[in-house]
Design a protein around this motif. Structure first.
Motif, PDB file in Angstrom:
ATOM      1  N   LEU A 215    -108.898  48.896  73.315  1.00 53.98           N
ATOM      2  CA  LEU A 215    -107.630  49.198  73.968  1.00 53.98           C
ATOM      3  C   LEU A 215    -106.554  49.129  72.893  1.00 53.98           C
ATOM      4  CD1 LEU A 215    -107.978  47.008  77.193  1.00 53.98           C
ATOM      5  CD2 LEU A 215    -108.527  49.431  76.908  1.00 53.98           C
ATOM      6  N   GLU A 216    -105.775  50.192  72.761  1.00 52.32           N
ATOM      7  CA  GLU A 216    -104.714  50.221  71.756  1.00 52.32           C
ATOM      8  C   GLU A 216    -103.364  50.414  72.435  1.00 52.32           C
ATOM      9  OE1 GLU A 216    -105.642  53.133  68.728  1.00 52.32           O
ATOM     10  OE2 GLU A 216    -106.717  51.594  67.590  1.00 52.32           O
ATOM     11  N   ASN A 217    -102.378  49.702  71.901  1.00 51.92           N
ATOM     12  CA  ASN A 217    -101.003  49.766  72.413  1.00 51.92           C
ATOM     13  C   ASN A 217    -100.953  49.479  73.913  1.00 51.92           C
ATOM     14  OD1 ASN A 217     -99.943  50.552  69.831  1.00 51.92           O
ATOM     15  ND2 ASN A 217    -100.765  52.585  70.234  1.00 51.92           N
ATOM     16  N   LEU A 218    -101.814  48.602  74.377  1.00 51.44           N
ATOM     17  CA  LEU A 218    -101.816  48.245  75.798  1.00 51.44           C
ATOM     18  C   LEU A 218    -100.493  47.597  76.169  1.00 51.44           C
ATOM     19  CD1 LEU A 218    -103.288  47.862  78.539  1.00 51.44           C
ATOM     20  CD2 LEU A 218    -104.044  45.645  77.675  1.00 51.44           C
ATOM     21  N   ASP A 219     -99.963  48.007  77.295  1.00 48.72           N
ATOM     22  CA  ASP A 219     -98.745  47.399  77.833  1.00 48.72           C
ATOM     23  C   ASP A 219     -98.870  47.435  79.351  1.00 48.72           C
ATOM     24  OD1 ASP A 219     -96.275  46.405  78.432  1.00 48.72           O
ATOM     25  OD2 ASP A 219     -95.138  47.936  77.349  1.00 48.72           O
ATOM     26  N   THR A 220     -99.120  46.269  79.947  1.00 47.29           N
ATOM     27  CA  THR A 220     -99.214  46.143  81.397  1.00 47.29           C
ATOM     28  C   THR A 220     -98.639  44.797  81.801  1.00 47.29           C
ATOM     29  OG1 THR A 220    -100.696  46.420  83.302  1.00 47.29           O
ATOM     30  CG2 THR A 220    -101.556  45.130  81.447  1.00 47.29           C
ATOM     31  N   SER A 221     -98.622  44.523  83.077  1.00 47.31           N
ATOM     32  CA  SER A 221     -98.153  43.221  83.556  1.00 47.31           C
ATOM     33  C   SER A 221     -99.262  42.201  83.393  1.00 47.31           C
ATOM     34  CB  SER A 221     -97.781  43.303  85.039  1.00 47.31           C
ATOM     35  OG  SER A 221     -96.698  44.164  85.228  1.00 47.31           O
ATOM     36  N   ASN A 222     -98.860  40.965  83.247  1.00 42.89           N
ATOM     37  CA  ASN A 222     -99.817  39.870  83.253  1.00 42.89           C
ATOM     38  C   ASN A 222    -100.127  39.558  84.710  1.00 42.89           C
ATOM     39  OD1 ASN A 222    -101.423  37.828  82.238  1.00 42.89           O
ATOM     40  ND2 ASN A 222     -99.823  37.036  80.896  1.00 42.89           N
TER      41      ASN A 222
ATOM     42  N   HIS B 194     -99.468  48.132  88.765  1.00 45.83           N
ATOM     43  CA  HIS B 194     -98.406  47.735  87.825  1.00 45.83           C
ATOM     44  C   HIS B 194     -98.275  48.802  86.745  1.00 45.83           C
ATOM     45  CE1 HIS B 194     -97.787  43.575  89.294  1.00 45.83           C
ATOM     46  NE2 HIS B 194     -99.040  43.707  89.695  1.00 45.83           N
ATOM     47  N   SER B 195     -97.084  48.914  86.183  1.00 48.39           N
ATOM     48  CA  SER B 195     -96.840  49.866  85.107  1.00 48.39           C
ATOM     49  C   SER B 195     -97.769  49.555  83.936  1.00 48.39           C
ATOM     50  CB  SER B 195     -95.374  49.766  84.668  1.00 48.39           C
ATOM     51  OG  SER B 195     -95.137  50.653  83.617  1.00 48.39           O
ATOM     52  N   THR B 196     -98.546  50.555  83.504  1.00 51.31           N
ATOM     53  CA  THR B 196     -99.554  50.370  82.457  1.00 51.31           C
ATOM     54  C   THR B 196     -99.562  51.579  81.540  1.00 51.31           C
ATOM     55  OG1 THR B 196    -100.924  49.076  83.973  1.00 51.31           O
ATOM     56  CG2 THR B 196    -102.026  49.964  82.039  1.00 51.31           C
ATOM     57  N   SER B 197     -99.659  51.323  80.224  1.00 51.49           N
ATOM     58  CA  SER B 197     -99.771  52.411  79.255  1.00 51.49           C
ATOM     59  C   SER B 197    -100.648  51.956  78.096  1.00 51.49           C
ATOM     60  CB  SER B 197     -98.385  52.839  78.755  1.00 51.49           C
ATOM     61  OG  SER B 197     -97.755  51.767  78.091  1.00 51.49           O
ATOM     62  N   GLY B 198    -101.052  52.915  77.278  1.00 49.85           N
ATOM     63  CA  GLY B 198    -101.909  52.654  76.130  1.00 49.85           C
ATOM     64  C   GLY B 198    -103.087  53.602  76.142  1.00 49.85           C
ATOM     65  N   THR B 199    -104.029  53.383  75.234  1.00 45.87           N
ATOM     66  CA  THR B 199    -105.225  54.223  75.172  1.00 45.87           C
ATOM     67  C   THR B 199    -106.470  53.355  75.189  1.00 45.87           C
ATOM     68  OG1 THR B 199    -105.200  54.248  72.764  1.00 45.87           O
ATOM     69  CG2 THR B 199    -104.080  56.067  73.883  1.00 45.87           C
ATOM     70  N   ALA B 200    -107.569  53.963  75.605  1.00 42.96           N
ATOM     71  CA  ALA B 200    -108.876  53.312  75.627  1.00 42.96           C
ATOM     72  C   ALA B 200    -109.858  54.211  74.888  1.00 42.96           C
ATOM     73  CB  ALA B 200    -109.335  53.082  77.057  1.00 42.96           C
ATOM     74  N   GLU B 201    -110.706  53.601  74.043  1.00 45.53           N
ATOM     75  CA  GLU B 201    -111.715  54.356  73.303  1.00 45.53           C
ATOM     76  C   GLU B 201    -113.025  53.588  73.308  1.00 45.53           C
ATOM     77  OE1 GLU B 201    -110.205  56.471  69.417  1.00 45.53           O
ATOM     78  OE2 GLU B 201    -109.521  54.394  69.450  1.00 45.53           O
ATOM     79  N   ILE B 202    -114.115  54.302  73.438  1.00 46.61           N
ATOM     80  CA  ILE B 202    -115.426  53.712  73.182  1.00 46.61           C
ATOM     81  C   ILE B 202    -115.824  54.169  71.796  1.00 46.61           C
ATOM     82  CG2 ILE B 202    -117.854  53.629  73.830  1.00 46.61           C
ATOM     83  CD1 ILE B 202    -116.994  53.967  76.725  1.00 46.61           C
ATOM     84  N   ILE B 203    -116.068  53.200  70.917  1.00 48.75           N
ATOM     85  CA  ILE B 203    -116.330  53.474  69.507  1.00 48.75           C
ATOM     86  C   ILE B 203    -117.733  52.985  69.152  1.00 48.75           C
ATOM     87  CG2 ILE B 203    -115.594  52.957  67.148  1.00 48.75           C
ATOM     88  CD1 ILE B 203    -112.788  52.396  68.311  1.00 48.75           C
ATOM     89  N   ARG B 204    -118.472  53.824  68.410  1.00 47.31           N
ATOM     90  CA  ARG B 204    -119.759  53.382  67.870  1.00 47.31           C
ATOM     91  C   ARG B 204    -119.548  52.997  66.417  1.00 47.31           C
ATOM     92  NH1 ARG B 204    -124.172  57.417  68.571  1.00 47.31           N
ATOM     93  NH2 ARG B 204    -123.426  58.288  66.622  1.00 47.31           N
ATOM     94  N   LEU B 205    -119.977  51.789  66.076  1.00 55.40           N
ATOM     95  CA  LEU B 205    -119.846  51.278  64.722  1.00 55.40           C
ATOM     96  C   LEU B 205    -121.027  51.752  63.881  1.00 55.40           C
ATOM     97  CD1 LEU B 205    -118.815  47.624  65.622  1.00 55.40           C
ATOM     98  CD2 LEU B 205    -117.340  49.562  65.146  1.00 55.40           C
TER      99      LEU B 205
ATOM    100  N   LYS C 196    -107.951  40.029  77.432  1.00 57.68           N
ATOM    101  CA  LYS C 196    -107.508  39.053  76.431  1.00 57.68           C
ATOM    102  C   LYS C 196    -105.999  38.842  76.459  1.00 57.68           C
ATOM    103  CE  LYS C 196    -111.191  40.245  73.182  1.00 57.68           C
ATOM    104  NZ  LYS C 196    -111.470  40.787  71.821  1.00 57.68           N
ATOM    105  N   GLY C 197    -105.263  39.884  76.761  1.00 53.65           N
ATOM    106  CA  GLY C 197    -103.810  39.800  76.803  1.00 53.65           C
ATOM    107  C   GLY C 197    -103.275  41.061  77.449  1.00 53.65           C
ATOM    108  N   ASN C 198    -102.070  40.984  77.958  1.00 50.36           N
ATOM    109  CA  ASN C 198    -101.521  42.154  78.649  1.00 50.36           C
ATOM    110  C   ASN C 198    -100.808  43.119  77.709  1.00 50.36           C
ATOM    111  OD1 ASN C 198     -99.457  40.004  78.583  1.00 50.36           O
ATOM    112  ND2 ASN C 198     -98.182  41.465  79.697  1.00 50.36           N
ATOM    113  N   LYS C 199    -100.756  42.781  76.429  1.00 58.29           N
ATOM    114  CA  LYS C 199    -100.123  43.660  75.442  1.00 58.29           C
ATOM    115  C   LYS C 199    -100.940  43.655  74.155  1.00 58.29           C
ATOM    116  CE  LYS C 199     -95.361  43.143  77.049  1.00 58.29           C
ATOM    117  NZ  LYS C 199     -95.234  44.486  77.558  1.00 58.29           N
ATOM    118  N   GLY C 200    -100.874  44.779  73.426  1.00 59.65           N
ATOM    119  CA  GLY C 200    -101.464  44.819  72.094  1.00 59.65           C
ATOM    120  C   GLY C 200    -102.731  45.631  71.984  1.00 59.65           C
TER     121      GLY C 200
ATOM    122  N   SER D  19    -114.823  55.901  83.302  1.00 62.83           N
ATOM    123  CA  SER D  19    -113.450  55.385  83.349  1.00 62.83           C
ATOM    124  C   SER D  19    -113.423  53.911  82.972  1.00 62.83           C
ATOM    125  CB  SER D  19    -112.841  55.584  84.740  1.00 62.83           C
ATOM    126  OG  SER D  19    -113.598  54.912  85.723  1.00 62.83           O
ATOM    127  N   VAL D  20    -112.234  53.462  82.621  1.00 67.73           N
ATOM    128  CA  VAL D  20    -111.993  52.047  82.349  1.00 67.73           C
ATOM    129  C   VAL D  20    -110.826  51.622  83.230  1.00 67.73           C
ATOM    130  CG1 VAL D  20    -110.473  52.516  80.384  1.00 67.73           C
ATOM    131  CG2 VAL D  20    -111.573  50.303  80.556  1.00 67.73           C
TER     132      VAL D  20
END
Length: 194
Positions: A110-117, A90-101, A152-156, A173-174
């Motif tokens: 996941l930021e600006n995720l946009d994919t199909s449900n 399915h059409s998917t866009s956005g970014t993925a980051e592994i962050i250490r707090l 959690k959701g297909n967007k956001g 990879s993710v």
């Protein structure tokens, strides 16, 4: 005679058809293609470190109860790896980051995720290479992978805590993985910052 024999066959055929339609609807959940679930998780952060104010002429090892802690510099987040999501099934866009707090814990963001449900979508960290097109749709369950839970959701924007004992070595990879149909909706290659 034919009318009597024909009715049970018609009724049985109708019941089988309705049953199969219900199973198909449950399995594929096609209505999810028109329903979006948007999530807006805040960027994770830890409480700033505090230290007590110095007490002039106080004996070593004693604290003045009237002292209030003061904040040190704001904590910083460290990006360990990141990448852009590409489309698979399915059409998917956005970014993925592994962050250490600042407290040492890690999270996948996941930021600006946009994919199909879809049915039974998961977030996986894997050792599989990210490939364009159909060649990349089914590779993520071939090797090592760690499920971070249901999408959690297909967007956001969304955060997924990584287990404290998870060794990230080799997890490059993710994937937004549909566990029901064993297919990637989209994926990102994770690379360390230069």
């Amino acid at each position: 005679m034919r009318r009597i024999l024909g009715k049970p066959v018609v009724i049985a055929s109708t019941l089988v058809g309705v049953f199969m339609a219900c199973v198909g609807l449950y399995w594929f959940q096609p209505w999810k293609l028109w329903v979006d679930d948007t999530v807006r998780d805040e960027l994770p952060a830890a409480a700033p470190a505090t230290q007590p104010d110095a007490v002039p002429d106080a004996p070593s090892g004693t604290a003045n109860p009237s002292d209030k802690p003061r904040s040190s510099a704001p904590p910083t987040l460290l990006t360990l790896a990141s990448g852009s999501l590409i489309s698979h099934e399915h059409s998917t866009s956005g970014t993925a980051e592994i962050i250490r707090l600042p407290d040492g814990s890690r999270t996948l963001r996941l930021e600006n995720l946009d994919t199909s449900n879809g049915p039974d979508l998961r977030v996986w960290l894997t050792d599989a290479p990210v490939k364009e097109g159909k060649d990349g749709w089914h590779v993520f369950d071939d090797g090592k992978y760690v499920s971070l839970g249901k999408l959690k959701g297909n967007k956001g924007d969304q955060n997924y805590a990584l287990p404290a004992n998870l060794d990230l070595k080799g997890l490059t990879s993710v994937s937004i993985w549909c566990d029901r149909f064993d297919v990637s909706f989209g994926a990102a290659e994770l690379t360390a910052p230069a």
